[in-house]
Design a protein around this motif. Structure first.
Motif, PDB file in Angstrom:
ATOM      1  N   ASN A 359       0.816  -1.208   0.000  1.00  0.00           N
ATOM      2  CA  ASN A 359       0.000   0.000   0.000  1.00  0.00           C
ATOM      3  C   ASN A 359       0.853   1.263   0.000  1.00  0.00           C
ATOM      4  O   ASN A 359       0.472   2.280  -0.588  1.00  0.00           O
ATOM      5  N   ILE A 360       2.001   1.195   0.645  1.00  0.00           N
ATOM      6  CA  ILE A 360       2.939   2.324   0.579  1.00  0.00           C
ATOM      7  C   ILE A 360       3.448   2.478  -0.850  1.00  0.00           C
ATOM      8  O   ILE A 360       3.584   3.589  -1.375  1.00  0.00           O
ATOM      9  N   GLY A 361       3.713   1.326  -1.495  1.00  0.00           N
ATOM     10  CA  GLY A 361       4.160   1.357  -2.886  1.00  0.00           C
ATOM     11  C   GLY A 361       3.103   1.876  -3.839  1.00  0.00           C
ATOM     12  O   GLY A 361       3.428   2.466  -4.878  1.00  0.00           O
ATOM     13  N   VAL A 362       1.820   1.695  -3.486  1.00  0.00           N
ATOM     14  CA  VAL A 362       0.724   2.213  -4.315  1.00  0.00           C
ATOM     15  C   VAL A 362       0.840   3.727  -4.467  1.00  0.00           C
ATOM     16  O   VAL A 362       0.543   4.281  -5.521  1.00  0.00           O
ATOM     17  N   GLY A 363       1.288   4.396  -3.407  1.00  0.00           N
ATOM     18  CA  GLY A 363       1.455   5.845  -3.466  1.00  0.00           C
ATOM     19  C   GLY A 363       2.449   6.259  -4.536  1.00  0.00           C
ATOM     20  O   GLY A 363       2.206   7.208  -5.293  1.00  0.00           O
ATOM     21  N   PHE A 364       3.568   5.539  -4.621  1.00  0.00           N
ATOM     22  CA  PHE A 364       4.576   5.847  -5.642  1.00  0.00           C
ATOM     23  C   PHE A 364       4.061   5.480  -7.037  1.00  0.00           C
ATOM     24  O   PHE A 364       4.303   6.202  -7.998  1.00  0.00           O
ATOM     25  N   LEU A 365       3.342   4.360  -7.129  1.00  0.00           N
ATOM     26  CA  LEU A 365       2.799   3.936  -8.422  1.00  0.00           C
ATOM     27  C   LEU A 365       1.739   4.918  -8.916  1.00  0.00           C
ATOM     28  O   LEU A 365       1.675   5.237 -10.105  1.00  0.00           O
ATOM     29  N   SER A 366       0.926   5.435  -7.993  1.00  0.00           N
ATOM     30  CA  SER A 366      -0.127   6.375  -8.386  1.00  0.00           C
ATOM     31  C   SER A 366       0.458   7.685  -8.895  1.00  0.00           C
ATOM     32  O   SER A 366      -0.155   8.374  -9.712  1.00  0.00           O
ATOM     33  N   ALA A 367       1.656   8.034  -8.413  1.00  0.00           N
ATOM     34  CA  ALA A 367       2.322   9.248  -8.907  1.00  0.00           C
ATOM     35  C   ALA A 367       2.836   9.049 -10.324  1.00  0.00           C
ATOM     36  O   ALA A 367       2.789   9.961 -11.150  1.00  0.00           O
ATOM     37  N   SER A 382      -9.302  -6.719  -4.862  1.00  0.00           N
ATOM     38  CA  SER A 382      -9.820  -6.836  -3.498  1.00  0.00           C
ATOM     39  C   SER A 382      -9.030  -7.817  -2.634  1.00  0.00           C
ATOM     40  O   SER A 382      -9.548  -8.840  -2.178  1.00  0.00           O
ATOM     41  N   PRO A 383      -7.748  -7.517  -2.395  1.00  0.00           N
ATOM     42  CA  PRO A 383      -6.958  -8.397  -1.524  1.00  0.00           C
ATOM     43  C   PRO A 383      -7.512  -8.402  -0.097  1.00  0.00           C
ATOM     44  O   PRO A 383      -8.174  -7.451   0.318  1.00  0.00           O
ATOM     45  N   GLU A 384      -7.278  -9.478   0.621  1.00  0.00           N
ATOM     46  CA  GLU A 384      -7.778  -9.596   1.986  1.00  0.00           C
ATOM     47  C   GLU A 384      -7.041  -8.614   2.897  1.00  0.00           C
ATOM     48  O   GLU A 384      -5.870  -8.786   3.216  1.00  0.00           O
ATOM     49  N   MET A 385      -7.742  -7.547   3.289  1.00  0.00           N
ATOM     50  CA  MET A 385      -7.137  -6.526   4.156  1.00  0.00           C
ATOM     51  C   MET A 385      -8.177  -6.037   5.155  1.00  0.00           C
ATOM     52  O   MET A 385      -9.382  -6.039   4.868  1.00  0.00           O
ATOM     53  N   GLY A 386      -7.692  -5.563   6.299  1.00  0.00           N
ATOM     54  CA  GLY A 386      -8.566  -4.977   7.303  1.00  0.00           C
ATOM     55  C   GLY A 386      -8.836  -3.516   7.000  1.00  0.00           C
ATOM     56  O   GLY A 386      -8.291  -2.945   6.051  1.00  0.00           O
ATOM     57  N   LEU A 387      -9.666  -2.894   7.830  1.00  0.00           N
ATOM     58  CA  LEU A 387     -10.007  -1.481   7.646  1.00  0.00           C
ATOM     59  C   LEU A 387      -8.772  -0.595   7.696  1.00  0.00           C
ATOM     60  O   LEU A 387      -8.661   0.377   6.933  1.00  0.00           O
ATOM     61  N   ASP A 388      -7.825  -0.931   8.574  1.00  0.00           N
ATOM     62  CA  ASP A 388      -6.610  -0.113   8.704  1.00  0.00           C
ATOM     63  C   ASP A 388      -5.834  -0.068   7.391  1.00  0.00           C
ATOM     64  O   ASP A 388      -5.345   0.993   6.985  1.00  0.00           O
ATOM     65  N   GLN A 389      -5.739  -1.205   6.691  1.00  0.00           N
ATOM     66  CA  GLN A 389      -4.995  -1.241   5.434  1.00  0.00           C
ATOM     67  C   GLN A 389      -5.748  -0.562   4.295  1.00  0.00           C
ATOM     68  O   GLN A 389      -5.137   0.080   3.435  1.00  0.00           O
ATOM     69  N   TRP A 390      -7.087  -0.662   4.295  1.00  0.00           N
ATOM     70  CA  TRP A 390      -7.863   0.032   3.268  1.00  0.00           C
ATOM     71  C   TRP A 390      -7.754   1.541   3.442  1.00  0.00           C
ATOM     72  O   TRP A 390      -7.747   2.293   2.468  1.00  0.00           O
ATOM     73  N   MET A 391      -7.657   1.981   4.669  1.00  0.00           N
ATOM     74  CA  MET A 391      -7.473   3.419   4.906  1.00  0.00           C
ATOM     75  C   MET A 391      -6.056   3.849   4.507  1.00  0.00           C
ATOM     76  O   MET A 391      -5.853   4.959   4.015  1.00  0.00           O
ATOM     77  N   LEU A 392      -5.081   2.953   4.695  1.00  0.00           N
ATOM     78  CA  LEU A 392      -3.709   3.281   4.290  1.00  0.00           C
ATOM     79  C   LEU A 392      -3.614   3.445   2.775  1.00  0.00           C
ATOM     80  O   LEU A 392      -3.006   4.407   2.288  1.00  0.00           O
TER      81      LEU A 392
END
Length: 458
Positions: A359-367, A382-392
């Motif tokens: 998810n941190i890498g998604v930020g760089f990819l989105s740029a 839709s990977p298996e993630m909790g609310l905390d990771q979806w917010m990240l």
């Protein structure tokens, strides 16, 4: 009977085609060709200033050409061309939503410019004796708190217009000021369900409730303030040239306040049309445009045809920005259809990177690509993630778009407004300050969500 049999076979093939999954073309000649075309085209977009070529030209070329190549590959190999047709239709709907949303927002901005609203705002700010640095902070903070209500693109367009009316030549103020507005608009939009397209996508997909997104406020404002503070050191402390005794206080045209009110109501209509009526957000925007047209007719009848002509405002819209969006979204859509974006989801496997680092890498990819299709790919997988990771991933996709000038709608909009001033090159000169803020945002999220566990009501 032969005709009826053929018709039934055609209908059956059409029905099966709708359920058919598009083949993975990543390891084919068309897959590699499209990837190469995208990289080359993206280079010319990034090097706009160097080659003196408008970014819309390479973007529009690669976006249309890549899909033509994919359709040609399907035709040559006897694949179901209906899949390409369906994908293109879905993509056109997605692009049209953004296209008309931008069209209305730009029309309102040009109308407000014509009616002297930004000249008056400039006068009010500069006449107070604010330095360039204080003006930098004022415009940035307004952008951060307006973005959750208006949306990051509209906010960036409005505030960048204010910047260019305050000062038209000093790049030591305009460039940091433009970056500040882009970062503020993207960070402000990250903690509101309708502040950015990516947060809206996550909300409507049921990855969090309305209040869940509000818990991202500390990470959003923390990262922004750190970037803004470092960046402010490059803004001069001097005051703009202004002599109150010589300057004539600009007056807004008759009806300007009503147009401002209609603009706010149009944004409200966009939110309500999507959230309550389940219509596209652009539907509410177009309704707001119709109200502006009706009001402009009334002004013409009262003050004459030269007072305010809405079609003149439409004629001044930066069409290159709209064409860029069409091209780049079409190009990324082609990459997604071929299968390249789907490969990125593999990294969510704990045996590879796991959700946090992914998810941190998604930020760089989105740029690099664009936060909308990247977020779309994550939501579809839709990977298996909790609310905390979806917010990240919501936070990183929104804030990460600021790392490159055209990594977000806000950045592209400001590039259009400050053409030749706020460019890819001028942005990258200060990109390290944005990276520090991005790391700070993720760190705040980690402390709040993973250590303190403070991210859910009840």
């Amino acid at each position: 009977m032969l005709f009826l049999s053929s018709l039934s076979l055609f209908a059956a093939s059409g029905a099966s085609g709708t359920a058919e999954v598009a083949p993975d073309l990543t390891m084919t000649w068309v897959g590699f060709a499209c990837l190469f075309i995208f990289v080359v085209g993206y280079y010319f977009v990034a090097a706009e200033e160097k080659y003196e070529i408008d970014k819309a030209k390479p973007a529009l070329f690669i976006g249309t050409f890549m899909f033509i190549l994919v359709a040609l590959y399907y035709a040559l190999n006897g694949l179901n061309l209906g899949l390409v047709h369906t994908e293109a239709q879905h993509l056109i709907l997605e692009i049209a939503g953004i296209f008309f949303f931008l069209f209305v927002a730009m029309t309102y901005i040009e109308s407000l410019i014509h009616m002297g609203v930004f000249d008056r705002l400039k006068y009010n700010l500069v006449s107070k004796g604010y330095t360039y640095r204080k003006l930098y902070w004022v415009t940035g903070l307004i952008a951060f708190f307006l973005s959750p209500i208006a949306d990051n693109l509209t906010t960036a367009l409005i505030l960048s217009t204010v910047l260019i009316t305050i000062e038209k030549t000093r790049k030591d103020f305009l460039v940091p000021g433009a970056i500040n507005i882009v970062v503020a608009a993207n960070a402000g939009g990250a903690w509101s369900p309708f502040g950015d397209i990516t947060t809206l996508m996550a909300w409507t997909a049921g990855k969090g409730t309305f209040t869940d997104f509000l818990f991202l406020f500390p990470a959003s404002i923390g990262g922004y303030l750190i970037t803004a503070f470092i960046l402010s050191k490059f803004v001069p402390e001097t005051k703009p040239d202004f002599d109150a005794s010589k300057e004539v206080k600009p007056e807004m045209a008759e009806g300007a306040k009503v147009v401002m009110g209609l603009g706010v109501f149009t944004i409200f209509c966009a939110v309500m049309s999507h959230q309550v009526l389940h219509l596209p957000a652009m539907w509410g925007m177009m309704f707001g445009l119709s109200l502006l047209k009706v009001y402009s007719y009334g002004l013409k009848r009262k003050h004459g045809k030269d007072h305010f002509n809405i079609f003149h405002s439409m004629a001044k819209i930066e069409n290159n920005t709209l064409m860029f969006f069409f091209g780049i979204l079409a190009a990324v859509g082609a990459l997604y259809f071929i299968g390249w974006l789907a490969l990125a989801v593999v990294v969510y496997d704990p045996a590879v990177l796991g959700p946090t680092w992914s998810n941190i890498g998604v930020g760089f990819l989105s740029a690099i690509v664009d936060n909308v299709p990247v977020m779309s790919a994550v939501l579809k997988a839709s990977p298996e993630m909790g609310l905390d990771q979806w917010m990240l991933v919501t936070l990183t996709a929104g804030v990460g778009g600021s790392l490159i000038s055209f990594g977000s709608a806000a950045g592209v909009g400001v590039m259009g407004k400050l053409h030749g001033i706020y460019t890819f090159g001028s942005h990258m000169k200060y990109a390290w300050t944005i990276l520090i803020g991005y790391i700070a945002s993720v760190a705040i999220w980690y402390v709040q969500y993973e250590i303190l566990g403070f991210y859910h009501v009840g």
